[in-house]
Design a protein around this motif. Structure first.
Motif, PDB file in Angstrom:
ATOM      1  N   ALA A  16       0.995  -1.348  -0.071  1.00  0.00           N
ATOM      2  CA  ALA A  16      -0.038  -0.146  -0.165  1.00  0.00           C
ATOM      3  C   ALA A  16       0.934   1.242  -0.057  1.00  0.00           C
ATOM      4  O   ALA A  16       0.627   2.408  -0.683  1.00  0.00           O
ATOM      5  N   ALA A  17       2.020   1.233   0.582  1.00  0.00           N
ATOM      6  CA  ALA A  17       2.842   2.309   0.831  1.00  0.00           C
ATOM      7  C   ALA A  17       3.691   2.625  -0.563  1.00  0.00           C
ATOM      8  O   ALA A  17       3.756   3.468  -0.831  1.00  0.00           O
ATOM      9  N   ALA A  18       4.037   1.600  -1.332  1.00  0.00           N
ATOM     10  CA  ALA A  18       4.902   1.588  -2.255  1.00  0.00           C
ATOM     11  C   ALA A  18       3.867   1.768  -3.741  1.00  0.00           C
ATOM     12  O   ALA A  18       4.565   2.127  -4.642  1.00  0.00           O
ATOM     13  N   ALA A  19       2.846   1.703  -3.431  1.00  0.00           N
ATOM     14  CA  ALA A  19       1.722   2.060  -4.619  1.00  0.00           C
ATOM     15  C   ALA A  19       1.140   3.552  -4.415  1.00  0.00           C
ATOM     16  O   ALA A  19       0.479   3.748  -3.854  1.00  0.00           O
ATOM     17  N   ALA A  20       1.954   4.326  -5.291  1.00  0.00           N
ATOM     18  CA  ALA A  20       1.631   5.698  -5.018  1.00  0.00           C
ATOM     19  C   ALA A  20       2.042   6.310  -6.427  1.00  0.00           C
ATOM     20  O   ALA A  20       2.711   5.901  -7.140  1.00  0.00           O
ATOM     21  N   THR A  23       3.111   4.423  -9.792  1.00  0.00           N
ATOM     22  CA  THR A  23       3.608   3.067  -9.700  1.00  0.00           C
ATOM     23  C   THR A  23       2.486   2.270  -9.008  1.00  0.00           C
ATOM     24  O   THR A  23       1.844   2.614  -8.111  1.00  0.00           O
ATOM     25  N   VAL A  24       2.540   1.082  -9.585  1.00  0.00           N
ATOM     26  CA  VAL A  24       1.501  -0.003  -9.142  1.00  0.00           C
ATOM     27  C   VAL A  24       2.363  -1.085  -8.650  1.00  0.00           C
ATOM     28  O   VAL A  24       3.336  -1.588  -9.089  1.00  0.00           O
ATOM     29  N   VAL A  25       1.652  -1.620  -7.433  1.00  0.00           N
ATOM     30  CA  VAL A  25       2.338  -2.858  -6.980  1.00  0.00           C
ATOM     31  C   VAL A  25       1.523  -4.119  -7.527  1.00  0.00           C
ATOM     32  O   VAL A  25       0.265  -4.143  -7.377  1.00  0.00           O
ATOM     33  N   LEU A  26       2.162  -5.000  -8.212  1.00  0.00           N
ATOM     34  CA  LEU A  26       1.793  -6.233  -8.928  1.00  0.00           C
ATOM     35  C   LEU A  26       2.400  -7.404  -8.097  1.00  0.00           C
ATOM     36  O   LEU A  26       3.579  -7.712  -8.498  1.00  0.00           O
ATOM     37  N   TYR A  27       1.914  -8.042  -7.584  1.00  0.00           N
ATOM     38  CA  TYR A  27       2.156  -9.484  -7.059  1.00  0.00           C
ATOM     39  C   TYR A  27       1.686 -10.536  -7.958  1.00  0.00           C
ATOM     40  O   TYR A  27       0.369 -10.841  -8.248  1.00  0.00           O
ATOM     41  N   ARG A  28       2.393 -11.651  -8.591  1.00  0.00           N
ATOM     42  CA  ARG A  28       2.089 -12.519  -9.506  1.00  0.00           C
ATOM     43  C   ARG A  28       2.970 -13.908  -9.445  1.00  0.00           C
ATOM     44  O   ARG A  28       3.932 -13.686  -8.953  1.00  0.00           O
ATOM     45  N   ILE A  81      -2.943   0.116  -6.067  1.00  0.00           N
ATOM     46  CA  ILE A  81      -2.998   1.108  -6.867  1.00  0.00           C
ATOM     47  C   ILE A  81      -3.187   2.283  -6.073  1.00  0.00           C
ATOM     48  O   ILE A  81      -4.553   2.353  -5.381  1.00  0.00           O
ATOM     49  N   GLU A  82      -2.550   3.336  -5.802  1.00  0.00           N
ATOM     50  CA  GLU A  82      -2.659   4.653  -5.114  1.00  0.00           C
ATOM     51  C   GLU A  82      -3.065   4.334  -3.579  1.00  0.00           C
ATOM     52  O   GLU A  82      -3.794   4.614  -3.070  1.00  0.00           O
ATOM     53  N   GLY A  83      -2.256   3.256  -3.306  1.00  0.00           N
ATOM     54  CA  GLY A  83      -2.518   2.721  -1.612  1.00  0.00           C
ATOM     55  C   GLY A  83      -3.633   1.786  -1.518  1.00  0.00           C
ATOM     56  O   GLY A  83      -3.509   1.557  -0.227  1.00  0.00           O
ATOM     57  N   GLU A  84      -4.343   1.514  -2.447  1.00  0.00           N
ATOM     58  CA  GLU A  84      -5.392   0.719  -2.194  1.00  0.00           C
ATOM     59  C   GLU A  84      -5.354  -0.717  -3.123  1.00  0.00           C
ATOM     60  O   GLU A  84      -5.086  -0.767  -4.204  1.00  0.00           O
ATOM     61  N   ARG A  85      -5.770  -1.702  -2.101  1.00  0.00           N
ATOM     62  CA  ARG A  85      -5.662  -3.041  -3.198  1.00  0.00           C
ATOM     63  C   ARG A  85      -6.913  -3.228  -4.040  1.00  0.00           C
ATOM     64  O   ARG A  85      -8.022  -2.848  -3.682  1.00  0.00           O
ATOM     65  N   VAL A  86      -6.812  -3.114  -5.142  1.00  0.00           N
ATOM     66  CA  VAL A  86      -7.888  -3.276  -6.079  1.00  0.00           C
ATOM     67  C   VAL A  86      -8.224  -4.716  -6.436  1.00  0.00           C
ATOM     68  O   VAL A  86      -9.534  -4.993  -6.481  1.00  0.00           O
ATOM     69  N   GLY A  87      -7.369  -5.679  -6.238  1.00  0.00           N
ATOM     70  CA  GLY A  87      -7.786  -7.297  -6.124  1.00  0.00           C
ATOM     71  C   GLY A  87      -7.111  -7.826  -7.332  1.00  0.00           C
ATOM     72  O   GLY A  87      -5.817  -7.725  -7.821  1.00  0.00           O
ATOM     73  N   LYS A  95     -11.733  -1.860 -13.287  1.00  0.00           N
ATOM     74  CA  LYS A  95     -11.228  -0.239 -12.715  1.00  0.00           C
ATOM     75  C   LYS A  95     -10.826   0.539 -13.821  1.00  0.00           C
ATOM     76  O   LYS A  95     -11.126   1.744 -13.977  1.00  0.00           O
ATOM     77  N   LEU A  96      -9.801  -0.341 -14.719  1.00  0.00           N
ATOM     78  CA  LEU A  96      -9.038   0.681 -15.765  1.00  0.00           C
ATOM     79  C   LEU A  96      -9.750   0.654 -17.197  1.00  0.00           C
ATOM     80  O   LEU A  96      -9.375   1.546 -18.002  1.00  0.00           O
ATOM     81  N   THR A  97     -10.882  -0.075 -17.110  1.00  0.00           N
ATOM     82  CA  THR A  97     -11.466  -0.099 -18.661  1.00  0.00           C
ATOM     83  C   THR A  97     -12.968  -0.048 -18.384  1.00  0.00           C
ATOM     84  O   THR A  97     -13.560   0.222 -17.259  1.00  0.00           O
ATOM     85  N   ASP A  98     -13.935   0.018 -19.650  1.00  0.00           N
ATOM     86  CA  ASP A  98     -15.113   0.086 -19.384  1.00  0.00           C
ATOM     87  C   ASP A  98     -15.948  -1.312 -19.106  1.00  0.00           C
ATOM     88  O   ASP A  98     -17.159  -1.443 -19.433  1.00  0.00           O
ATOM     89  N   PHE A  99     -15.097  -2.518 -18.933  1.00  0.00           N
ATOM     90  CA  PHE A  99     -15.588  -3.556 -18.784  1.00  0.00           C
ATOM     91  C   PHE A  99     -16.673  -4.065 -17.556  1.00  0.00           C
ATOM     92  O   PHE A  99     -16.144  -3.377 -16.514  1.00  0.00           O
TER      93      PHE A  99
END
Length: 262
Positions: A16-20, A23-28, A81-87, A95-99
């Motif tokens: 959450a702190a790194a996602a600012a 910059t996006v944090v992606l765990y995969r 993204i921006e300190g919040e977990r999107v999922g 979140k990022l498209t019109d889907f």
């Protein structure tokens, strides 16, 4: 250009702190025997939107299990993204498209009819050397094949949706399983202009019942249902598309019978 910051999993710093900012944090997962497809798609989508990716890769299964337990999540990838977990990827796509996975859409039917039209044109030009009334006939019969295949892909789901409105299926449940086979088979025979005495009456029978059923459900009973025309699980609304499908089959069958006995 967006660039990766990490190429190994980092579970020691707070995502959450790194996602600012951008910059996006992606765990995969990037295990020796499994490179997560959803993680790859999430990474591509983020790059296409101009994000810098703090790409944290899991190299072993115990790392994945420990992460899921730590953050109480059922799956990976997971994105902040921006300190919040999107999922996961689906949530990121929303979140990022019109889907919208629940939105009604005619896209599956439009694509199917476009493929049928292109195939009919290719057959006409390649076999006949020109566009004739046979082009329209091939368009209808090829559409029947493609629509039937969509139903057969998951006939159980199709039959469940079909039972919501088809008058014969509601009286005799097995008809919901028989219908896609008849539609597909009649389409194949009509495309090859074979066994017209069998294909045309079969198509006319199912199309007439279908047209009456759809008209009653939508325009008389005013019910808002999903159409089973492209198989179960679709978000295509019942109405004009399904009615058109049945009317096309009826028209094709009547013309073929007229030519057979004229």
């Amino acid at each position: 250009m967006p660039k990766d910051i990490h190429d190994v999993a980092d579970v020691t710093t707070d995502p959450a702190a790194a996602a600012a900012g951008k910059t996006v944090v992606l765990y995969r997962m990037a295990l020796p025997d499994h490179l997560c497809p959803s993680g790859q798609k999430a990474r591509w989508l983020l790059k296409s939107k101009g994000y810098e990716i703090d790409d944290r890769l899991f190299r072993t299964r115990p790392e994945v299990d420990a992460f899921k337990k730590e953050y109480d999540v059922p799956t990976t990838p997971q994105i902040w993204i921006e300190g919040e977990r999107v999922g996961g990827y689906q949530a990121l796509r929303e979140k990022l498209t019109d889907f919208d996975p629940k939105a009604t859409t005619y896209a599956p039917v439009i694509i199917l009819f476009a493929v049928a039209a292109a195939t009919a044109l290719a057959l006409s030009i390649g076999v006949l050397g020109t566009i004739t009334w046979q082009t329209l006939g091939w368009f209808i019969s090829i559409s029947m094949i493609l629509l039937g295949m969509q139903k057969l892909r998951d006939v159980e789901s199709f039959s469940t949706m079909f039972l919501n409105y088809d008058l014969l299926a509601r009286k005799w449940v097995p008809y919901g399983y028989v219908y896609p086979w008849v539609e597909t088979g009649a389409g194949i025979l009509m495309t090859g202009m074979l066994l017209t005495w069998l294909a045309a009456p079969a198509a006319l029978f199912i199309a007439t019942i279908g047209a009456i059923s759809v008209y009653k459900a939508v325009y008389i009973d005013k019910r808002e249902l999903k159409c089973a025309c492209v198989g179960g699980g679709s978000n295509v609304p019942l109405g004009f598309v399904s009615l058109t499908e049945n009317l096309m089959m009826m028209g094709m069958a009547i013309v073929m019978l007229w030519r057979l006995f004229a």
